[in-house]
Design an enzyme around this catalytic site. Structure first.
Site, PDB file in Angstrom:
ATOM      1  N   SER A  47      15.401  63.515  42.076  1.00 39.07           N
ATOM      2  CA  SER A  47      15.668  62.679  41.246  1.00 39.07           C
ATOM      3  C   SER A  47      14.198  62.231  40.327  1.00 39.07           C
ATOM      4  CB  SER A  47      16.917  62.022  40.780  1.00 39.07           C
ATOM      5  OG  SER A  47      17.311  61.803  39.641  1.00 39.07           O
ATOM      6  N   ASN A  48      14.336  61.421  38.701  1.00 38.21           N
ATOM      7  CA  ASN A  48      13.191  60.700  38.347  1.00 38.21           C
ATOM      8  C   ASN A  48      14.240  59.576  38.258  1.00 38.21           C
ATOM      9  OD1 ASN A  48      14.840  60.513  35.743  1.00 38.21           O
ATOM     10  ND2 ASN A  48      14.593  62.861  36.350  1.00 38.21           N
ATOM     11  N   TYR A  49      13.136  58.845  37.403  1.00 45.29           N
ATOM     12  CA  TYR A  49      13.047  57.084  37.558  1.00 45.29           C
ATOM     13  C   TYR A  49      14.580  56.974  35.938  1.00 45.29           C
ATOM     14  CZ  TYR A  49      10.385  55.474  40.957  1.00 45.29           C
ATOM     15  OH  TYR A  49       9.336  55.885  41.895  1.00 45.29           O
ATOM     16  N   SER A  50      14.937  58.232  35.373  1.00 46.02           N
ATOM     17  CA  SER A  50      15.348  57.497  33.945  1.00 46.02           C
ATOM     18  C   SER A  50      16.582  56.428  34.462  1.00 46.02           C
ATOM     19  CB  SER A  50      16.282  59.023  33.313  1.00 46.02           C
ATOM     20  OG  SER A  50      16.384  58.690  32.417  1.00 46.02           O
ATOM     21  N   ALA A  84      16.568  63.340  30.921  1.00 45.24           N
ATOM     22  CA  ALA A  84      15.222  63.510  32.172  1.00 45.24           C
ATOM     23  C   ALA A  84      15.944  64.850  33.240  1.00 45.24           C
ATOM     24  CB  ALA A  84      14.630  62.741  33.007  1.00 45.24           C
TER      25      ALA A  84
END
Ligand code: CTP
Ligand code: CA
Length: 225
Positions: free
Chosen positions: A33-36, A100
């Site tokens: 995943s990502n930091y969004s 994101a």
């Protein structure tokens, strides 16, 4: 009561907002995943609703509360987000893609938790996710389509390329190397890029204020069209 004081200049519009990260599962306990956090997308949904729009918020995993009066659909993966967005597409007049979306997902998901025994290294094979925004650009019709660009270098050049390639009406360019901009902070520093080459650099402001500016610009451009 707040709505009574706010001009209902988005009444009659159906605004679809995507927000948050997507999550691409590796096995039952792990994911990419990502930091969004969803903050920018949720602010857009909230402000659009206050201004009288019908709002559909398609969100990846996010701990944020649903803004009052907003219809929220939770999704996990990019594939799911794509399916939900396309299923609603007929009803939408303005689409804002603040999510994101993970660009890649594991080519295979293991049904059981992966074990480390007997393995000193591990390579994951990834495959590309569908580009939802590019697909919407091809299906745009008379809708107004807004994208975000998260960049760490060559901000304007990269954001312009995406604006064109994805057939957008407005691009919100985000330099995510700045501490008070981008992922998981309450402020943002963005530039609004239009297809005609016009560009506006907004100073640092809260994501609510950025949302207000974006909605103002959408309305102004729609009136011209
Ligand atoms: N986007 C999307 N589907 C994807 C990837 C991105 O809809 N699979 C959307 C995002 O929601 C955003 C825009 O495309 O509005 C730009 O995302 P960004 O990550 O900045 O650009 P990419 O086109 O994915 O290119 P890259 O990550 O290589 O810079
Ligand atoms: Ca990307």
């Amino acid at each position: 009561t707040l709505a009574l004081l706010t001009p209902q200049d988005l009444a009659g519009e159906t605004v679809l907002v995507t927000a948050g990260p997507t999550r691409e599962e590796i096995d039952p306990v792990r994911f990419i995943s990502n930091y969004s956090s969803g903050k920018m997308g949720f602010a857009l949904a909230r402000m659009a609703r206050l201004r009288g729009a019908r709002v559909i918020l398609v969100s990846g995993p996010s701990a944020l509360a649903t803004p009052p009066g907003v219809e929220r659909v939770d999704v996990v993966s990019a594939d799911e987000m794509r399916d939900v967005v396309l299923a609603r597409w007929e009803q939408v007049s303005i689409a804002i893609k603040a999510a994101a979306v993970a660009d890649y997902r594991p080519a295979r998901r293991s049904a059981r938790k992966m074990k480390k025994e007997g393995r000193e290294d591990l390579s994951l094979e990834l495959e590309k996710n569908p580009d939802i925004l590019a697909e919407l650009g091809r299906l745009k019709g008379t809708r107004f389509l807004v994208g975000f660009a998260a960049e760490t270098c060559d901000l304007l050049e990269n954001a312009r390329k995406k604006l064109q390639a994805k057939n957008l009406d407005l691009m919100v360019a985000n330099d995510v190397t700045q501490e008070r901009a981008g992922f998981d902070v309450d402020t943002n520093i963005v530039r609004l890029l239009q297809p005609d080459g016009t560009e506006e650099a907004l100073p640092e402001m809260t994501k609510d204020e950025v949302a207000r500016h974006i909605l103002d610009r959408i309305l102004a451009l729609r009136r011209l069209a």
